[in-house]
Design a protein around this motif. Structure first.
Motif, mmCIF file in Angstrom:
data_model
loop_
_atom_site.group_PDB
_atom_site.id
_atom_site.type_symbol
_atom_site.label_atom_id
_atom_site.label_comp_id
_atom_site.label_asym_id
_atom_site.label_seq_id
_atom_site.Cartn_x
_atom_site.Cartn_y
_atom_site.Cartn_z
ATOM 1 N N HIS A 109 0.846 -1.198 0.000
ATOM 2 C CA HIS A 109 0.000 0.000 0.000
ATOM 3 C C HIS A 109 0.880 1.247 0.000
ATOM 4 N N GLU A 110 0.407 2.324 -0.613
ATOM 5 C CA GLU A 110 1.108 3.591 -0.548
ATOM 6 C C GLU A 110 0.983 4.166 0.859
ATOM 7 N N PHE A 111 2.009 4.900 1.259
ATOM 8 C CA PHE A 111 1.999 5.489 2.596
ATOM 9 C C PHE A 111 0.957 6.606 2.671
ATOM 10 N N SER A 112 0.101 6.554 3.684
ATOM 11 C CA SER A 112 -0.939 7.568 3.852
ATOM 12 C C SER A 112 -0.834 8.276 5.195
ATOM 13 N N THR A 169 9.107 3.490 4.516
ATOM 14 C CA THR A 169 10.494 3.188 4.146
ATOM 15 C C THR A 169 10.591 2.719 2.696
ATOM 16 N N ALA A 170 9.569 2.044 2.199
ATOM 17 C CA ALA A 170 9.567 1.640 0.796
ATOM 18 C C ALA A 170 9.535 2.855 -0.119
ATOM 19 N N ALA A 171 8.800 3.888 0.278
ATOM 20 C CA ALA A 171 8.701 5.099 -0.533
ATOM 21 C C ALA A 171 10.020 5.869 -0.566
ATOM 22 N N LEU A 172 10.869 5.661 0.432
ATOM 23 C CA LEU A 172 12.155 6.353 0.499
ATOM 24 C C LEU A 172 13.309 5.524 -0.055
ATOM 25 N N ALA A 173 13.057 4.259 -0.338
ATOM 26 C CA ALA A 173 14.123 3.333 -0.716
ATOM 27 C C ALA A 173 14.787 3.690 -2.034
ATOM 28 N N ASP A 174 14.049 4.311 -2.958
ATOM 29 C CA ASP A 174 14.635 4.636 -4.252
ATOM 30 C C ASP A 174 15.827 5.571 -4.114
ATOM 31 N N GLU A 175 15.804 6.443 -3.106
ATOM 32 C CA GLU A 175 16.884 7.403 -2.902
ATOM 33 C C GLU A 175 17.883 6.976 -1.844
ATOM 34 N N PRO A 188 0.196 11.630 3.856
ATOM 35 C CA PRO A 188 1.195 11.131 2.899
ATOM 36 C C PRO A 188 2.395 12.062 2.766
ATOM 37 N N GLU A 189 2.225 13.348 3.128
ATOM 38 C CA GLU A 189 3.308 14.315 2.992
ATOM 39 C C GLU A 189 4.488 14.023 3.914
ATOM 40 N N LEU A 190 4.291 13.124 4.884
ATOM 41 C CA LEU A 190 5.407 12.769 5.763
ATOM 42 C C LEU A 190 6.570 12.188 4.968
ATOM 43 N N VAL A 191 6.293 11.483 3.892
ATOM 44 C CA VAL A 191 7.361 10.922 3.061
ATOM 45 C C VAL A 191 8.319 12.018 2.617
ATOM 46 N N GLU A 192 7.779 13.101 2.087
ATOM 47 C CA GLU A 192 8.628 14.179 1.588
ATOM 48 C C GLU A 192 9.291 14.959 2.718
ATOM 49 N N VAL A 248 10.377 13.546 5.587
ATOM 50 C CA VAL A 248 11.527 12.716 5.963
ATOM 51 C C VAL A 248 12.594 12.777 4.879
ATOM 52 N N ARG A 249 12.176 12.695 3.627
ATOM 53 C CA ARG A 249 13.128 12.765 2.522
ATOM 54 C C ARG A 249 13.950 14.056 2.580
ATOM 55 N N ALA A 250 13.275 15.176 2.788
ATOM 56 C CA ALA A 250 13.966 16.466 2.836
ATOM 57 C C ALA A 250 14.953 16.532 3.997
ATOM 58 N N ASP A 251 14.550 16.020 5.154
ATOM 59 C CA ASP A 251 15.446 16.074 6.313
ATOM 60 C C ASP A 251 16.617 15.107 6.160
ATOM 61 N N TRP A 252 16.376 13.914 5.657
ATOM 62 C CA TRP A 252 17.484 12.995 5.405
ATOM 63 C C TRP A 252 18.446 13.572 4.379
ATOM 64 N N ARG A 253 17.909 14.197 3.349
ATOM 65 C CA ARG A 253 18.781 14.837 2.352
ATOM 66 C C ARG A 253 19.641 15.918 3.003
ATOM 67 N N ALA A 254 19.014 16.744 3.829
ATOM 68 C CA ALA A 254 19.739 17.835 4.476
ATOM 69 C C ALA A 254 20.860 17.305 5.357
ATOM 70 N N ALA A 255 20.651 16.145 5.966
ATOM 71 C CA ALA A 255 21.637 15.568 6.879
ATOM 72 C C ALA A 255 22.628 14.646 6.183
ATOM 73 N N THR A 256 22.472 14.434 4.886
ATOM 74 C CA THR A 256 23.367 13.542 4.152
ATOM 75 C C THR A 256 24.838 13.971 4.228
ATOM 76 N N PRO A 257 25.171 15.277 4.211
ATOM 77 C CA PRO A 257 26.586 15.638 4.359
ATOM 78 C C PRO A 257 27.221 15.087 5.630
ATOM 79 N N PHE A 258 26.458 14.997 6.710
ATOM 80 C CA PHE A 258 26.991 14.409 7.947
ATOM 81 C C PHE A 258 27.233 12.915 7.783
ATOM 82 N N VAL A 259 26.259 12.208 7.209
ATOM 83 C CA VAL A 259 26.423 10.767 6.980
ATOM 84 C C VAL A 259 27.632 10.510 6.079
#
Length: 211
Positions: free
Chosen positions: A2-5, A46-52, A185-189, A191-202
């Motif tokens: 199912h898509e994340f809602s 997590t499935a919705a974020l797996a592509d990135e 459903p907007e939670l996906v984006e 989380v995506r935005a925050d993980w992206r922002a923190a990627t330089p640390f990772v």
């Protein structure tokens, strides 16, 4: 799949009640609530974020109580982790306090910790880490992790980055709490935005945490 809602209110209520009655009797009576309100949405998120970011490990709900003084059998939150290195990566969880995201490394072997500290001491790499952390903490991330109470052996207590050198693990966390977005459903984006922002640390940790 199912898509994340969004995580329903029932997910937070489930963990609120579990904190009060952490027993097998309660769990068995509410197993279906866990499956539909917690486990299924986390899998969809997590499935919705797996592509990135890659596939996530969704943690089991059971606590390992073999050597613990606290014998309550169930975790009071549901977490998921995307590994980018040993004990290093991206994290998301839901529990009674709402939703939280995180990044970083939650433990490091002796050689890995030594290589991280070596990078912190070196001016260019250490200053790069300071800049990354300053950017993230100024936008709502909180720096955490296990830290020594004193200076690590072999390092000058007057070093300008001694507070970072005391870290045995280093994480950044951000709480969404009960913000309305966690139920949508907007939670996906988000989380995506925050993980992206923190990627330089990772990526900094990945470059410098050598085994």
């Amino acid at each position: 799949m199912h898509e994340f809602s969004g995580f329903p209110e029932a997910a937070l209520d489930f963990y609120d009640d579990l904190e009060m009655d952490n027993t097998k009797t309660f769990w068995e009576a509410h197993r279906e609530v866990y499956a539909t309100a917690v486990a299924a949405p986390m899998k969809a998120l997590t499935a919705a974020l797996a592509d990135e970011f890659g596939d996530a490990k969704i943690f089991r709900p059971y606590r390992d109580v073999r050597f613990a003084k606290d014998k309550t059998p169930y975790k009071t939150h549901q977490g998921a982790f995307v590994a980018k290195g040993p004990s290093t990566g991206y994290y998301v969880q839901v529990g009674a306090p709402g939703v939280r995201v995180g990044v970083g490394y939650y433990e490091a072997s002796g050689p890995r910790l030594a290589s991280i500290r070596e990078a912190i001491v070196e001016q260019r790499r250490g200053a790069e880490l300071e800049d990354i952390l300053a950017t993230l903490t100024s936008s709502g991330w909180e720096l955490g992790g296990d830290r020594l109470k004193t200076s690590p052996r072999g390092y000058d207590a007057d070093h300008p980055r001694i507070e970072l050198l005391r870290h045995k693990s280093m994480t950044l966390g951000k709480a969404y709490g009960f913000e309305p977005v966690i139920h949508t459903p907007e939670l996906v984006e988000q989380v995506r935005a925050d993980w992206r922002a923190a990627t330089p640390f990772v990526e900094w940790v990945q470059r410098h945490a050598r085994a």
